[in-house]
Each structure stands twice: as structure tokens, then as C-alpha cells.
Design an enzyme around this catalytic site. Sequence first.
Site: not given
Ligand code: B16
Ligand code: MG
Length: 217
Positions: A8-10, A16, A44, A113-114, A144, A168-169
Site C-alpha cells: 500500500d502507499l499512504d 501522506t 485511511k 494503492s487507492a 478496499k 497495509e496500514d
Molecule cells: P487520492 P492508500 C488512500 O491511499 C489514502 O489512504 C486515502 O486517505 C485517500 O483518500 C485515498 O488513497 C485516495 O487518494 O485522493 O490521492 O486519490 O492508503 O490506498 O495508498
Molecule cells: Mg494506506
Amino acid sequence: MKKAFIFDLDGVIVDTAKYHFLAWQNLANSLGISFSSAQNEQLKGVSRVRSLEKILAWGNKTISEEEFTRLMHEKNEEYLEYITKMDASEILPDVPRVLDYLMAQNQAIALGSASKNARIILDKVALTEKFHAIVDGTNVSKAKPDPEVFLIGAQELGVSPEHCVVFEDSVAGVQAANIANMISIGIGDADVLHEADYIFKDFTAIDEAFLSKLIKA
Ligand code: B16
Ligand code: MG
């Protein structure tokens, strides 16, 4: 033996969440809605659309579709201002060590990542080259805990789900990995991520013996 490791990224590679928080907080306040860091925790791993829906529900607000689109755009513009200033110093501790070890062991590595901004962030922190596949918010339609993001990652790497390991966090992300029949590794608070197969506070707690065990399993 080749396994796939999906990150996962964030919250896993970079923090972030603090930038999402600043941007969502400004947006919520402009609507007269208060927004706490505890509420930010609940966003998250949640998609951008769903995040705004949740904030509006917390503030008991209904808005038009046009306004919704405008606000999402505004939030993202502010978020982009923060992330375009990022550099490699924002990579979370020991992430490069783990990535380099897995690469040296010839393992397949993907991002799951989302975020629709994932590629920008990876470029900013100079980690793009470490990934054999990148699956992000631009490739998936189901958020997710739907396992879509990780299943596409496994498919792109040519590794079957039971041979994939996910870092994953978020609770939703751990659930997605479990539903995909992958090994789930929670990064963060053990009380929050108790559904994961393994839990570590961060990557400094993950040693080579553990990674080697996963590769050989
Ligand atoms: P964006 P992950 C997610 O990333 C974040 O945890 C979540 O807080 C955020 O709303 C989502 O990405 C969408 O991000 O607005 O940049 O498209 O944890 O799946 O890497
Ligand atoms: Mg995350």
C-alpha cells in the site's frame, strides 16, 4: 521460489495522511463542518469520493452534484500542492531496506494503492523504479475492502493470490488482502489491525529472517 509483495502507499511507504488531513480539514471548515484527526483516521485507505461523502454525512450536509465535484477538485488541488514538495526524506523508516532486500532476492514487487496520485508520489520520493507493477486509484473501480486492487496486482505480476503478501496500514486494506486469500501484514497499531496475519509497528521491526521465511513458505 517467487512470491509477490504488494505495498500500500499512504501510511506504508510514506505518511501522506497528514497532507490529506490538512486538505480535508480546510475543505470541511469552509463548509462549517469540524473535522478532527480521529475522523481523519477513518479516511485511511478510503477513496476520495467516499471520503467526501463521509465528511458531509458527519456535518449533516447535502450538496449538489456539481458542488461535490468542485469540492473534490479543490481538495485535490490543495493536496497536490503538498505532495509536489515531497522528496525521498519522507519515505518511512526502513522501507528502502525491505524493498532492496526483496529485489535482491528476485521477488516480484507491486504497489496497491487507492490513491489516484500514487504515481506522482512515487516519482517525488524516487521509488518508481522499485516496482514491477503499479496498481492505483486510476486502475480500480472497487474500493478496499474489495480485493480488486490486490488481485489486479497479482495478475500483473503473474503470481497466484496465495503466493502474495500485502503490507497495509488500514483496516479496509487488511480485510481486502484477507478476502483476496493473500498473507496480510498490518503496519501500525496491533489493536486496530488485529485481523492481519502479522502486525508490525513499522518496517524497522521487520527483519530479513522474517522476509526470508515468507519467501520460502
Ligand atoms: P487520492 P492508500 C488512500 O491511499 C489514502 O489512504 C486515502 O486517505 C485517500 O483518500 C485515498 O488513497 C485516495 O487518494 O485522493 O490521492 O486519490 O492508503 O490506498 O495508498
Ligand atoms: Mg494506506
